[in-house]
Design a protein around this motif. Structure first.
Motif, PDB file in Angstrom:
ATOM      1  N   ILE A  22     -17.973 -26.636  29.362  1.00 44.98           N
ATOM      2  CA  ILE A  22     -16.853 -26.625  28.131  1.00 44.98           C
ATOM      3  C   ILE A  22     -16.103 -25.505  28.918  1.00 44.98           C
ATOM      4  O   ILE A  22     -16.160 -25.485  29.745  1.00 44.98           O
ATOM      5  N   ASP A  23     -15.160 -25.801  28.186  1.00 44.11           N
ATOM      6  CA  ASP A  23     -13.821 -24.465  27.633  1.00 44.11           C
ATOM      7  C   ASP A  23     -14.682 -23.649  27.660  1.00 44.11           C
ATOM      8  O   ASP A  23     -15.266 -23.130  25.925  1.00 44.11           O
ATOM      9  N   PRO A  24     -14.665 -22.558  28.531  1.00 40.51           N
ATOM     10  CA  PRO A  24     -15.238 -20.986  27.949  1.00 40.51           C
ATOM     11  C   PRO A  24     -14.972 -20.311  26.176  1.00 40.51           C
ATOM     12  O   PRO A  24     -15.858 -19.878  25.694  1.00 40.51           O
ATOM     13  N   ASP A  25     -13.904 -20.722  25.849  1.00 44.63           N
ATOM     14  CA  ASP A  25     -12.896 -21.108  24.492  1.00 44.63           C
ATOM     15  C   ASP A  25     -13.668 -22.057  23.259  1.00 44.63           C
ATOM     16  O   ASP A  25     -13.674 -21.179  22.131  1.00 44.63           O
TER      17      ASP A  25
ATOM     18  N   ALA B 230     -14.080 -20.864  18.518  1.00 48.57           N
ATOM     19  CA  ALA B 230     -13.534 -22.409  18.637  1.00 48.57           C
ATOM     20  C   ALA B 230     -13.060 -23.026  17.728  1.00 48.57           C
ATOM     21  O   ALA B 230     -12.029 -23.884  17.509  1.00 48.57           O
ATOM     22  N   ASP B 231     -12.890 -22.177  17.179  1.00 50.94           N
ATOM     23  CA  ASP B 231     -11.974 -22.111  15.479  1.00 50.94           C
ATOM     24  C   ASP B 231     -10.444 -22.466  15.508  1.00 50.94           C
ATOM     25  O   ASP B 231      -9.504 -22.882  14.763  1.00 50.94           O
ATOM     26  N   ARG B 232     -10.058 -21.518  16.769  1.00 50.71           N
ATOM     27  CA  ARG B 232      -8.318 -21.929  17.269  1.00 50.71           C
ATOM     28  C   ARG B 232      -8.085 -22.559  18.142  1.00 50.71           C
ATOM     29  O   ARG B 232      -7.139 -22.418  18.217  1.00 50.71           O
TER      30      ARG B 232
ATOM     31  N   LEU C  43      -8.538 -36.930  14.889  1.00 52.11           N
ATOM     32  CA  LEU C  43      -9.309 -36.272  16.043  1.00 52.11           C
ATOM     33  C   LEU C  43      -9.974 -35.313  15.344  1.00 52.11           C
ATOM     34  O   LEU C  43      -9.759 -34.763  14.498  1.00 52.11           O
ATOM     35  N   PRO C  44     -11.183 -34.922  16.679  1.00 56.45           N
ATOM     36  CA  PRO C  44     -11.611 -33.157  16.736  1.00 56.45           C
ATOM     37  C   PRO C  44     -10.200 -32.689  15.913  1.00 56.45           C
ATOM     38  O   PRO C  44      -9.427 -32.610  16.992  1.00 56.45           O
ATOM     39  N   ALA C  45     -10.586 -31.566  15.666  1.00 56.24           N
ATOM     40  CA  ALA C  45      -9.466 -29.819  15.398  1.00 56.24           C
ATOM     41  C   ALA C  45      -9.081 -30.131  16.211  1.00 56.24           C
ATOM     42  O   ALA C  45      -7.806 -29.958  17.335  1.00 56.24           O
TER      43      ALA C  45
END
Length: 306
Positions: free
Chosen positions: A58-61, A66-68, A213-215
């Protein structure tokens, strides 16, 4: 296509012995990333070892912000794109809370399991370990103590500025698709499942495939674009809008694609969208007739110019 290894309890870390690794998240697998990967292939050819694209599942962020977070690719698309770069293999590390909480040196030791590679290529902004505390300077210390050649590279530039995923995302957010594609070095695409829409397009003579699409994948700025849409392996021309349709009071943010010369039923199907050209901003029309005339003009432009 390169073989993809997912690191788990069965993974054999001796794969790294003699190998040259390009290490990073690689969102977008853009021109800068491909430079790093090409450098890993070069040193692998020198040593006779494998060239490896080393990344995370996964992307570490996604774990920390995840919210941004906005992404150019899903994790699955990213790993597949890495496998298509010509490396010998892709190694995917699980970015778990325990793994990410390790000190920088412990993080690197856990990554390679005591089998340090011949060479490792990273950008000069590479960070690692808990709270991204590890620097390239510390990475050189780790490499020196384990016999790994650490090659840190300045970021590839275009127009005097570094090529980064953040720069590409900002271009897409500003509707500058052509400029973003230039930095990516390949088409920008996204996928979505076709859902039941409002139905107005069909009533007005231009049915659309509607995607939600997912945010974190909503990178492209709100506008109308010329695009290609791939359905069941067939690529069609398309006029596509992204965002809120302001003419309709009950509109919600969405992606709507009118696929030229296509009338199949694809609700529930996954389609791939490839925007290529900005056509116009989203507009609130004074009448439905004005909207229809404008959209038909957009469709004709796509038909004649793509």
């Amino acid at each position: 296509m390169a073989k993809v290894y997912k690191v788990d309890e069965t993974f054999d870390h001796t794969l790294f012995i003699g190998a040259s690794c390009a290490f990073g998240v690689f969102d977008g697998v853009h021109r800068g990333h491909r430079f790093l990967i090409d450098q890993a292939k070069r040193t692998a050819a020198e040593s006779g070892g494998k060239s490896i694209a080393l990344t995370f599942d996964i992307d570490p962020d996604e774990r920390f912000h995840a919210d941004r977070l906005k992404k150019l690719m899903t994790n699955e698309q990213r790993v597949k794109a890495l496998a298509d770069t010509g490396v010998d293999c892709v190694v995917v590390l699980p970015f778990t809370p325990a793994f990410s909480a390790q000190s920088p040196m412990a993080f690197m030791d856990a990554t390679f399991g005591g089998c340090a590679p011949y060479a490792m290529h990273v950008g000069t902004d590479f960070r690692f370990g808990a709270k991204a505390a590890g620097t390239v300077s510390e990475l050189h210390e780790w490499g020196d103590s384990r016999g790994t050649r650490i090659c840190s590279h300045d970021l590839e530039s275009f127009d005097g500025r570094p090529i980064t995923a953040t720069r590409i995302r900002l271009l897409l957010g500003d509707c500058k698709v052509a400029a973003a594609i230039e930095l990516l070095g390949h088409p920008y695409t996204f996928e979505g499942v076709v859902q039941q829409g409002r139905g107005q397009g069909n009533d007005m003579g231009f049915a659309t495939a509607n995607l939600q699409l997912p945010a974190m994948m909503q990178v492209l700025g709100e506008a109308v674009y010329a695009a290609y849409v791939t359905v069941d392996g067939v690529r069609y021309k398309s006029a596509m809008s992204v965002g809120v349709a302001p003419t309709f009071a009950d509109a919600t943010a969405t992606c709507e694609a009118h696929i030229l010369d296509f009338d199949g039923k694809i609700y529930g199907d996954t389609i791939k969208v490839e925007p290529v050209e900005f056509l116009r901003p989203m507009i609130k029309f004074d009448s439905v007739d004005e909207l229809i005339a404008t959209v038909k003009g957009n469709i004709e432009w796509v038909r004649e110019n793509l």
